[in-house]
Scaffold this motif. Structure first.
Motif, PDB file in Angstrom:
ATOM      1  N   ASN A   1       0.849  -1.194   0.000  1.00  0.00           N
ATOM      2  CA  ASN A   1       0.000   0.000   0.000  1.00  0.00           C
ATOM      3  C   ASN A   1       0.885   1.243   0.000  1.00  0.00           C
ATOM      4  O   ASN A   1       1.791   1.358   0.837  1.00  0.00           O
ATOM      5  CB  ASN A   1      -0.918   0.021   1.222  1.00  0.00           C
ATOM      6  N   VAL A   2       0.627   2.147  -0.923  1.00  0.00           N
ATOM      7  CA  VAL A   2       1.438   3.358  -1.063  1.00  0.00           C
ATOM      8  C   VAL A   2       0.583   4.570  -0.724  1.00  0.00           C
ATOM      9  O   VAL A   2      -0.574   4.674  -1.170  1.00  0.00           O
ATOM     10  CB  VAL A   2       2.001   3.493  -2.490  1.00  0.00           C
ATOM     11  N   TYR A   3       1.153   5.497   0.045  1.00  0.00           N
ATOM     12  CA  TYR A   3       0.432   6.688   0.497  1.00  0.00           C
ATOM     13  C   TYR A   3       1.260   7.944   0.218  1.00  0.00           C
ATOM     14  O   TYR A   3       2.492   7.914   0.311  1.00  0.00           O
ATOM     15  CB  TYR A   3       0.172   6.630   2.010  1.00  0.00           C
ATOM     16  N   ARG A   4       0.581   9.025  -0.106  1.00  0.00           N
ATOM     17  CA  ARG A   4       1.250  10.331  -0.093  1.00  0.00           C
ATOM     18  C   ARG A   4       1.041  10.899   1.307  1.00  0.00           C
ATOM     19  O   ARG A   4      -0.060  11.300   1.677  1.00  0.00           O
ATOM     20  CB  ARG A   4       0.668  11.263  -1.152  1.00  0.00           C
ATOM     21  N   TYR A   5       2.114  10.909   2.065  1.00  0.00           N
ATOM     22  CA  TYR A   5       2.037  11.278   3.475  1.00  0.00           C
ATOM     23  C   TYR A   5       1.822  12.777   3.637  1.00  0.00           C
ATOM     24  O   TYR A   5       1.171  13.233   4.570  1.00  0.00           O
ATOM     25  CB  TYR A   5       3.319  10.837   4.174  1.00  0.00           C
ATOM     26  N   GLY A   6       2.383  13.533   2.710  1.00  0.00           N
ATOM     27  CA  GLY A   6       2.252  14.990   2.752  1.00  0.00           C
ATOM     28  C   GLY A   6       3.355  15.643   1.936  1.00  0.00           C
ATOM     29  O   GLY A   6       4.510  15.231   2.018  1.00  0.00           O
ATOM     30  N   GLY A   7       3.005  16.650   1.130  1.00  0.00           N
ATOM     31  CA  GLY A   7       4.019  17.319   0.332  1.00  0.00           C
ATOM     32  C   GLY A   7       4.739  16.352  -0.578  1.00  0.00           C
ATOM     33  O   GLY A   7       4.143  15.676  -1.413  1.00  0.00           O
ATOM     34  N   GLU A   8       6.059  16.252  -0.384  1.00  0.00           N
ATOM     35  CA  GLU A   8       6.886  15.368  -1.206  1.00  0.00           C
ATOM     36  C   GLU A   8       7.231  14.070  -0.490  1.00  0.00           C
ATOM     37  O   GLU A   8       8.107  13.316  -0.919  1.00  0.00           O
ATOM     38  CB  GLU A   8       8.183  16.090  -1.607  1.00  0.00           C
ATOM     39  N   GLU A   9       6.549  13.785   0.599  1.00  0.00           N
ATOM     40  CA  GLU A   9       6.864  12.608   1.401  1.00  0.00           C
ATOM     41  C   GLU A   9       5.820  11.503   1.186  1.00  0.00           C
ATOM     42  O   GLU A   9       4.626  11.765   1.102  1.00  0.00           O
ATOM     43  CB  GLU A   9       6.917  12.982   2.884  1.00  0.00           C
ATOM     44  N   PHE A  10       6.324  10.255   1.096  1.00  0.00           N
ATOM     45  CA  PHE A  10       5.471   9.107   0.813  1.00  0.00           C
ATOM     46  C   PHE A  10       5.714   8.005   1.847  1.00  0.00           C
ATOM     47  O   PHE A  10       6.758   7.979   2.498  1.00  0.00           O
ATOM     48  CB  PHE A  10       5.765   8.546  -0.585  1.00  0.00           C
ATOM     49  N   CYS A  11       4.747   7.086   1.943  1.00  0.00           N
ATOM     50  CA  CYS A  11       4.869   5.920   2.824  1.00  0.00           C
ATOM     51  C   CYS A  11       4.435   4.664   2.089  1.00  0.00           C
ATOM     52  O   CYS A  11       3.551   4.721   1.232  1.00  0.00           O
ATOM     53  CB  CYS A  11       3.992   6.087   4.073  1.00  0.00           C
ATOM     54  N   ILE A  12       5.057   3.559   2.440  1.00  0.00           N
ATOM     55  CA  ILE A  12       4.671   2.256   1.907  1.00  0.00           C
ATOM     56  C   ILE A  12       4.595   1.271   3.072  1.00  0.00           C
ATOM     57  O   ILE A  12       5.493   1.230   3.916  1.00  0.00           O
ATOM     58  CB  ILE A  12       5.686   1.724   0.871  1.00  0.00           C
ATOM     59  N   THR A  13       3.534   0.495   3.122  1.00  0.00           N
ATOM     60  CA  THR A  13       3.442  -0.616   4.077  1.00  0.00           C
ATOM     61  C   THR A  13       3.356  -1.909   3.286  1.00  0.00           C
ATOM     62  O   THR A  13       2.645  -1.985   2.285  1.00  0.00           O
ATOM     63  CB  THR A  13       2.211  -0.485   4.994  1.00  0.00           C
TER      64      THR A  13
END
Length: 348
Positions: free
Chosen positions: A256-268
């Motif tokens: 699962n890929v997320y745009r955490y905010g601005g230019e920052e992303f997260c993957i679980t």
């Protein structure tokens, strides 16, 4: 407002109103439904203009403001109408359940009639029992016709209810997906991440297996502010879309890929080994590092794109807040150690 509307028409309006309420984070209450219903109808331009203005300023409409708009443009009679329509939807569901129960009762009754008739026929061994046999057949025929009539009537009611419920469910699913998605990158948004990361930690704690590793990967684009400052915000958006495309090409549906905010992303995601985790993150890092962007009217002004990564491996019964802090700390270390690199958060 014309209150003489059908349930089907109300369903169509509801399917349009609910996505807007979800999009702007407004609970589905009679008052909110009333103002969005009128908004969709378009027969009160002043209401539409005021609601557009509030949404443009706040990206939502608070309950107090919604009540203010309602009081200004609508009446208590309208609120009663919308409450009645809400009750009609509940009544539809209850009617479907009742129709099912009634049809089952008739089915049981018909089955009983078949058994009784069979027993009666078995007892009619006299060759002169024509009248009794004929009466039994006529009774079976009448019961069979009645059962068929009930079945056809029920099928018609069920088909209508099913289509209305199916359409409404599809509209809710689409609106929910839209509410959870970042429009620029197509990834899940921060709100979805905040909800999912809690479940991610809880599920792993409940189903933890020794041969499975869960990980949170946080990464952001290096020197992103410079892209906006030197190339303009439109180019900054282009960078985000290019990076998102590369990430999408190098991830599977299991992640699962997320745009955490601005230019920052997260993957679980889940992996078998730590080496698999590092290889996965490095594949994305290398793909991003091949990207570059140019100024619109100056092909010589080219700037490479890169990203830094922080990895935090989830341990059973770890709080989601702690997991995010560890991944964020690892990302900070990657930034301070030169960027365009991967760091793993130590266990604490």
């Amino acid at each position: 407002m014309n209150h003489a509307v059908s349930l089907a028409h109300s369903a169509q309006c509801l399917k349009k109103a609910i996505p807007l309420m979800v999009k702007y984070r407004m609970p589905v209450t009679p008052i909110n439904y009333a103002i969005w219903y009128c908004y969709i109808q378009g027969n009160k331009p002043s209401l539409n203009a005021e609601l557009d203005h509030v949404i443009a300023l706040q990206q939502t409409c608070s309950q107090d403001k919604a009540k203010e708009i309602f009081d200004k443009h609508l009446t208590q009679d309208d609120l009663v109408f919308f409450q009645e329509m809400t009750e009609k939807f509940h009544t539809t569901m209850e009617q479907v359940q009742q129709d099912i129960s009634t049809t089952l009762d008739h089915s049981k009754s018909f089955t009983t009639s078949l058994v009784d008739s069979q027993n009666e026929l078995n007892m009619l061994v006299d060759v002169n029992s024509y009248n009794e046999i004929l009466g039994c057949v006529e009774r079976l025929t009448d019961d069979s016709i009645a059962m068929q009539d009930y079945a056809r009537e029920f099928q018609t009611k069920l088909a209508v209810a099913y289509n209305e419920i199916k359409d409404l469910k599809e509209a809710l699913n689409i609106s929910k997906e839209a509410a959870d998605t970042d429009t620029l990158t197509g990834f899940y948004n921060r709100g979805k991440f905040d909800s999912d990361i809690v479940n991610f930690c809880l599920e792993y704690s409940e189903q933890a297996q020794e041969d499975s590793l869960a990980v949170l990967i946080m990464f952001d684009i290096d020197h992103f502010k410079r892209f906006n400052d030197d190339f303009g915000h439109q180019k900054g958006d282009e960078v985000l879309r290019l990076v998102a495309k590369k990430v999408r090409e190098n991830t599977t549906e299991a992640a699962n890929v997320y745009r955490y905010g601005g230019e920052e992303f997260c993957i679980t995601a889940y992996f078998d080994t730590i080496n698999d985790i590092i290889a996965f993150a490095d594949c994305i890092r290398l793909a991003i590092a091949k990207l570059a962007i140019r100024k619109k009217h100056d092909v010589t002004a080219k700037r490479a794109i890169s990203a830094s990564f922080g990895l935090a491996i989830l341990r059973p019964f770890t709080n989601s807040t702690v997991l995010v802090e560890r991944a964020d700390r690892a990302l900070y270390i990657a930034k301070t150690h030169g960027r365009n690199r991967i760091e793993i958060a130590p266990d604490i």
